[in-house]
Scaffold this motif. Structure first.
Motif, PDB file in Angstrom:
ATOM      1  N   GLY A   1    -111.329 -28.633 -14.729  1.00  0.00           N
ATOM      2  CA  GLY A   1    -112.299 -29.683 -14.416  1.00  0.00           C
ATOM      3  C   GLY A   1    -113.036 -29.453 -13.108  1.00  0.00           C
ATOM      4  O   GLY A   1    -114.254 -29.683 -13.043  1.00  0.00           O
ATOM      5  N   PHE A   2    -112.323 -28.999 -12.069  1.00  0.00           N
ATOM      6  CA  PHE A   2    -113.000 -28.823 -10.777  1.00  0.00           C
ATOM      7  C   PHE A   2    -114.064 -27.728 -10.824  1.00  0.00           C
ATOM      8  O   PHE A   2    -115.197 -27.968 -10.371  1.00  0.00           O
ATOM      9  CB  PHE A   2    -111.969 -28.532  -9.676  1.00  0.00           C
TER      10      PHE A   2
ATOM     11  N   TYR B   1    -107.818 -30.543 -12.901  1.00  0.00           N
ATOM     12  CA  TYR B   1    -108.033 -29.767 -11.682  1.00  0.00           C
ATOM     13  C   TYR B   1    -108.512 -28.351 -11.979  1.00  0.00           C
ATOM     14  O   TYR B   1    -109.605 -27.947 -11.577  1.00  0.00           O
ATOM     15  CB  TYR B   1    -106.730 -29.669 -10.885  1.00  0.00           C
TER      16      TYR B   1
ATOM     17  N   TYR C   1    -106.803 -26.015  -4.169  1.00  0.00           N
ATOM     18  CA  TYR C   1    -106.939 -25.611  -5.567  1.00  0.00           C
ATOM     19  C   TYR C   1    -105.879 -24.594  -5.973  1.00  0.00           C
ATOM     20  O   TYR C   1    -105.238 -24.730  -7.023  1.00  0.00           O
ATOM     21  CB  TYR C   1    -108.332 -25.035  -5.800  1.00  0.00           C
TER      22      TYR C   1
ATOM     23  N   ILE D   1    -121.611 -27.971 -12.666  1.00  0.00           N
ATOM     24  CA  ILE D   1    -122.594 -28.991 -13.037  1.00  0.00           C
ATOM     25  C   ILE D   1    -123.399 -29.427 -11.802  1.00  0.00           C
ATOM     26  O   ILE D   1    -124.628 -29.579 -11.863  1.00  0.00           O
ATOM     27  CB  ILE D   1    -121.898 -30.201 -13.686  1.00  0.00           C
ATOM     28  N   VAL D   2    -122.699 -29.603 -10.670  1.00  0.00           N
ATOM     29  CA  VAL D   2    -123.382 -29.986  -9.428  1.00  0.00           C
ATOM     30  C   VAL D   2    -124.397 -28.923  -9.041  1.00  0.00           C
ATOM     31  O   VAL D   2    -125.559 -29.228  -8.710  1.00  0.00           O
ATOM     32  CB  VAL D   2    -122.367 -30.201  -8.294  1.00  0.00           C
TER      33      VAL D   2
ATOM     34  N   ALA E   1    -115.695 -26.772 -13.426  1.00  0.00           N
ATOM     35  CA  ALA E   1    -116.750 -27.311 -14.287  1.00  0.00           C
ATOM     36  C   ALA E   1    -117.601 -28.322 -13.512  1.00  0.00           C
ATOM     37  O   ALA E   1    -118.835 -28.337 -13.631  1.00  0.00           O
ATOM     38  CB  ALA E   1    -116.134 -27.968 -15.520  1.00  0.00           C
ATOM     39  N   TYR E   2    -116.943 -29.151 -12.714  1.00  0.00           N
ATOM     40  CA  TYR E   2    -117.651 -30.135 -11.885  1.00  0.00           C
ATOM     41  C   TYR E   2    -118.577 -29.437 -10.882  1.00  0.00           C
ATOM     42  O   TYR E   2    -119.751 -29.816 -10.727  1.00  0.00           O
ATOM     43  CB  TYR E   2    -116.621 -31.005 -11.174  1.00  0.00           C
ATOM     44  N   VAL E   3    -118.067 -28.402 -10.213  1.00  0.00           N
ATOM     45  CA  VAL E   3    -118.879 -27.651  -9.248  1.00  0.00           C
ATOM     46  C   VAL E   3    -120.065 -26.987  -9.947  1.00  0.00           C
ATOM     47  O   VAL E   3    -121.193 -26.980  -9.430  1.00  0.00           O
ATOM     48  CB  VAL E   3    -118.013 -26.601  -8.518  1.00  0.00           C
TER      49      VAL E   3
ATOM     50  N   ASN F   1    -113.999 -33.193  -2.046  1.00  0.00           N
ATOM     51  CA  ASN F   1    -114.389 -31.859  -2.500  1.00  0.00           C
ATOM     52  C   ASN F   1    -113.711 -30.783  -1.664  1.00  0.00           C
ATOM     53  O   ASN F   1    -113.193 -29.787  -2.195  1.00  0.00           O
ATOM     54  CB  ASN F   1    -115.912 -31.684  -2.413  1.00  0.00           C
TER      55      ASN F   1
END
Length: 299
Positions: free
Chosen positions: A186-187, A183, A129, A193-194, A189-191, A122
């Protein structure tokens, strides 16, 4: 906290070095020095280093290295954690003083090593990024020749013609799209969701952090969340835990506008300064960082 803020700041400032604006020479040197905080391998000029016979550092090889650094780093982190895990197991097995009950409790209290792996990956992706997005978008940044001949070439590699089926630009188009999706989109979006799924845990953990507590599992039931995702939210107030998303979106917009309006420096500077101004205004309005004054208010 200060190091994280400083790296984010210098990464953003260094983007202006690539603008066609007529900066004073001394200021250009300063801006280029800030580029080191982008962790860009181009600064090392690897193509100028002596290489074994038959091995050449090309634009394509550098591009692949840039986008694969998080995976390479994650691979070595995984190896290191696997080694530490192996040592941990061996130590317990050889320790004859510990009872079976004590060994079972130790296994329960120990955090999974995957926690450290996820945390490190992460952090790698967060700080890389900006450079990864710039590398992906550069494949679609084609410019005309002067005078215009109807052919376009990559701005990042002027010898590579765009649209040539045998060229690097066509070869890297699909990988660049995958990088943008995985990246650049997606990154965040991943953050998101977390943060959405662990909202209550993060707020509780940051509240404990403000009290100077929660550094072990005995005093913090959300200790696993802190160790796995804490690098993404630790500088911010409990209710502003999502601020990392603002920073990520700001970086992406600055890279996007900086690349696609490179030939229009006046408009490029106007729109990038607008993004910076909006981000600054939101920052002043929310005041997200968890400083001593904010900690005192929470306590």
């Amino acid at each position: 906290v200060i190091a994280s803020i400083g790296i984010d700041y210098f990464q953003v400032v260094s983007l202006f070095a690539r603008s066609k604006a007529q900066w004073p020479n001394d200021f250009k040197i300063v801006l280029k020095m800030f580029a080191i905080f982008q962790f860009d391998i181009d600064l090392a000029a690897p193509e100028c280093l002596p290489m074994p016979t038959g091995f050449n550092v090309t634009f394509e090889s550098k591009w692949w290295l840039k986008v694969l650094i998080p995976f390479i780093g994650g691979f070595f982190v995984t190896l290191a954690m696997a080694y530490l895990g192996f040592r941990r197991v061996c130590k317990r097995m050889l320790d004859k003083k510990m009872t079976k009950q004590e060994k079972r409790e130790a296994r329960i209290n120990d955090l999974p090593l995957t926690t450290q792996v996820v945390s490190m990956i992460n952090t790698l992706i967060y700080f890389l990024y900006l450079g990864i997005c710039r590398a992906a978008l550069s494949i679609f940044n084609c410019i005309d020749t002067k005078p215009i001949t109807g052919r376009k070439y990559l701005a990042a590699e002027p010898m590579e013609e765009c649209g040539d089926p045998r060229g690097v630009q066509v070869k890297l188009t699909i990988p660049a799209i995958c990088v943008l999706i995985f990246y650049c989109i997606g990154f965040p979006a991943y953050v998101m969701i977390v943060f959405w799924r662990r909202k209550k845990r993060i707020i509780a953990d940051q509240t404990l952090r403000a009290h100077g507590r929660g550094e072990d599992q005995a005093t913090n039931k959300n200790y696993g969340t802190r160790k796995m995702f804490g690098k993404l939210y630790f500088p911010y107030q409990p209710t502003k835990y999502w601020w990392a998303l603002i920073v990520i979106v700001k970086k992406f917009l600055l890279v996007f506008f900086g690349i696609y309006f490179r030939n229009y420096p006046t408009f490029q500077m106007a729109i990038t300064l607008f993004v910076v101004f909006v981000a600054f205004s939101i920052h002043v309005d929310h005041d997200p960082f968890l400083g001593m004054l904010e900690k005192a208010k929470i306590v």
